[in-house]
Motif scaffolding. Structure first.
Motif: not given
Lengths: 225, 539
Positions: A73, A76, A78, A110, A112, A114, A200-201, B164-166, B193-198, B228
């Motif tokens: 699995f 993923i 950042e 800078e 970054y 995922y 992703n999406n 890089g701001q997680t 979450l709209d941007e990315r499934n984190i 997942d």
């Protein structure tokens, strides 16, 4: 008689071999640490490289096995790409320097993205191992983002991909890499799977290969959503 | 190599292997830290941490017997033995972190797996230091409990640099929650979450739904996380908790078992499984879980000797009374250094004697319980209080039962479920009338006290109301309502006088206490928001 799936047997042997290999590499490490003679040391380093090369191959086989069995699995997260690339390539800097092959990395501090570190690291390891045999004098690694996708491109100044490899990709016969010639086939297959595990999406990762490298050398791009 | 400088920093290395300990020291000493201190085991480490402040801790996961690395980390963070800015790195033999994962609220800054090269170790350290230093201002604001300022700083950082701001995104979400802005936190996570499934965002959003009592939404989030990644132990824990709230105890148990298979070392998780399995009548599962909880709790700050009662009950229900006696006896020896052991061994023994109908012996044990409670008044959990009450009723000791119940009701007078459980115990003992009377009168007493305090506040006698509630909260530290109302009077007073210095820290402390007791009471969020608004107006 109930037979076990052959790939399961293979995976379990690979696992076993990998453990022995780790012991071997650690032993070489120990000997190398107490070796003063320069020539001996350099030979031990070669030995180490090949040991680690086999080990990374075996790890990839296991990852592929887990993916196939739906046991892998993607994790993923950042990731600071510059740090990641430096870490991932650390082993290769001295090694390629010995062969007078330069490695340059172009990546913003800078940047970054995922990624699953294990998978992308595996892909890079594969590519670098190939380049150890194929690059002449230079490798250029570029990482950037474009249209909300991440691209990692590795170019070399070798002879480029053989025609049949390029052809098999363009003709849509994906994943039908040649496993016979060198290890190019497995390496590309792994990279492809690694990229596709990045989702992703509804969008998914991919790789492209061409001979648009340095002076017609190879060029591989990993492109992630 | 990189020029990493540890000037003015103190380092602690915890490692049982001499060679390894020296290796780590030799890697770090060229970086010129102020000092490097070394410990060989968990006990030495905790003693050092109690005395000194360390900026950087390297800790091997496996330390022979005693505490392991994760347990040291948990204790250090739980007891505030290391500062908010300190770096804690766990050295593992395996490169899989789930193996060593304990309580998820206590993750190290990084894991590094053996064998490692000097530059690998230095790189990891440098990365961790860089991360901490970018968060320094925010961390300081949090340390000063100035959450509004900390949130503003987060927004500023996010605007300066989007990638890089997680860490900062996580911190911002936590801060919104701490500020009582739970709806804003929800919107914040949804927009991410709209941007990315984190995964961590999904997890955080699920927890917000859970806090709001929106269990079906929470369930969806946790289920999708597990789909997942089936090894996601945190999501398994939370899904189990969500199902427990919805009364789906069978599925809840299965999930906990799944989580334990992946990560068996958490006494908290084992205890929860024991509790659920006991309710489900899965006594074998419960027995094993409580046994683990006790053993894994031995070196953990989350150990709890009341697990002895759970273990005893699981065994009684399988007819293993002989074994239960022996277990209590041997565990009492094993844990003789734990100050809670005597009390909980006596409680467990009283349960056992009650069930084997040796009422004289049961009565004797209860006497021990009673004197131990008096000499070391401890915060009895509701379950323990119920266990003791049941034993008291069995031996017809109505006086002791009455004391325990009164205490229980005073702290939980609004928890109808618990009051019903007390009522059941009295009914089964054929003393329903006495039980009802006792609950009624205890409850009335508290309601009267509470109303009195509220009335003082309503009449504008805020100082009096505050004094009154502070007094009441002392007697009932686990009464969420009293805690919240005390804080409310303080907030009103701060509003009136414009002076926040006197009551702000205390009111927040009361709110935190109330939140801990009754995590889903939404009053907490409203009041925290009021307090924080006052705080930021003053700042």
């Amino acid at each position: 008689m109930k037979t076990i799936d052959f790939s399961t047997i293979l995976a379990s042997s690979v696992h076993d071999v990998k453990n022995s290999l780790t012991l071997l590499i650690n032993k070489i490490d120990e000997i190398s640490a107490i070796t003063a003679d320069k020539k001996n040391k350099s030979e031990l380093e070669q030995l180490q490289y090949h040991g680690k090369r086999i080990s990374s191959h075996l790890i990839q086989l296991l990852v592929l096995y887990r993916i196939e069995q739906a046991h892998y699995f993607a994790n993923i997260t950042e990731t600071g790409i510059k740090d990641f690339l430096n870490e991932s390539l650390e082993l290769y800097f001295p090694l390629f320097a010995q062969k007078n092959i330069s490695i340059t990395i172009q990546c913003a501090d800078e940047l970054y993205w995922y990624i699953d570190r294990e998978l992308i690291n595996g892909a890079i390891t594969n590519i670098m191992n190939n380049l150890y045999a194929h690059a002449q004098s230079a490798i250029e690694i570029t990482a950037y983002t474009e249209n909300n996708r991440f691209v990692l491109q590795i170019k070399d100044d070798g002879n480029g991909y053989p025609e049949e490899v390029l052809h098999s990709r363009t003709s849509g016969q994906q994943k039908n890499f040649s496993f016979t010639s060198s290890n190019t086939g497995l390496g590309l297959y792994f990279s492809e799977i690694a990229a596709e595990m990045h989702q992703n999406n509804g969008k998914s990762g991919a790789i492209t290969i061409s001979n648009d490298g340095i002076n017609g050398g190879g060029c591989i791009s990993i492109d992630l959503p | 190599m990189n020029i990493l400088n540890l000037k003015n920093m103190s380092v602690l290395i915890i490692e049982d292997f001499d060679k390894m300990r020296l290796l780590v020291r030799d890697i770090l000493s060229p970086l010129m830290p102020e000092k490097i201190v070394m410990a060989r085991n968990g006990k030495e480490a905790i003693e050092l941490l109690e005395k000194q402040r360390f900026d950087i801790v390297f800790c091997d996961y496996k330390l022979g017997g005693g505490k392991d690395g994760q347990q040291i980390l948990e204790e250090a963070r739980h007891r505030n033995l290391i500062g908010y800015n300190a770096i804690f790195i766990i050295i593992t033999a395996e490169n899989t972190s789930t193996m060593v994962m304990g309580a998820i609220d206590y993750l190290p800054d990084d894991y590094i797996s053996k064998p490692f090269t000097p530059s690998e170790l230095q790189n990891r350290l440098e990365k961790a230091l860089r991360k901490k230093s970018s968060l320094k201002e925010i961390a300081n604001a949090i340390k000063d409990k100035n959450y509004s300022k900390a949130t503003a700083l987060c927004d500023q950082k996010l605007q300066e640099k989007p990638g890089g701001q997680t860490e900062i995104l996580k911190t911002k979400g936590d801060l919104l929650y701490k500020l009582g802005r739970i709806d804003d936190a929800e919107d914040f996570y949804k927009s991410l979450l709209d941007e990315r499934n984190i995964p961590w965002v999904r997890q955080a959003l699920g927890q917000i739904y859970f806090q709001k009592g929106n269990y079906s939404q929470a369930q969806l989030q946790f289920e999708s996380l597990i789909k997942d990644s089936p090894a996601n132990v945190i999501a398994l824990d939370w899904l189990a908790a969500t199902l427990e709230k919805q009364g789906e105890l069978d599925r809840c148990q299965k999930l906990l078992e799944q989580a334990i298979e992946k990560s068996p070392k958490s006494p908290v998780r084992q205890r929860k499984l024991g509790e659920i399995a006991l309710q489900n009548g899965a006594y074998e599962v419960a027995e094993k879980a409580y046994e683990y909880a006790i053993m894994e709790g031995k070196h953990s700050c989350f150990g709890d000797m009341s697990d002895l009662s759970g273990l005893t009950k699981s065994m009684i229900n399988q007819g293993k009374t002989e074994e239960a006696f022996k277990s209590i006896e041997s565990l009492q020896k094993d844990f003789k250094n734990n100050p809670d052991t005597r009390l909980h061994a006596a409680i467990a023994s009283s349960i056992l004697c009650r069930e084997t109908n040796e009422l004289d012996k049961c009565s004797e044990y209860l006497k021990t319980v009673s004197s131990l409670i008096k000499s070391q008044p401890e915060n009895m959990s509701p379950q323990t209080a119920l266990d003791v009450t049941q034993s008291c009723l069995a031996v017809d000791n109505l006086e002791m039962a009455g004391d325990i119940v009164k205490q229980l009701v005073s702290n939980h007078f609004e928890n109808e479920h618990l009051l019903n459980q007390v009522r059941d115990l009295y009914e089964k003992a054929g003393k329903l009338e006495e039980g009802n009377k006792l609950i009624q009168s205890s409850k009335q007493e508290i309601v009267k006290i509470n109303n009195e305090g509220v009335k003082l506040a309503k009449d504008g006698k805020l100082e009096q109301s505050i004094d009154f509630f502070i007094q009441a909260a002392k007697g009932m530290p686990n009464n969420a309502t009293i805690n919240f109302n005390a804080a409310y009077s303080m907030i009103q007073q701060m509003k009136k006088t414009g002076e926040i210095g006197k009551y702000l820290p205390l009111s927040k402390q009361l709110l935190e206490q109330g939140h801990k007791i009754d995590p889903q009471n939404q009053k907490y969020f409203q009041l925290v928001k009021l307090a924080e608004d006052l705080n930021s107006q003053a700042a």
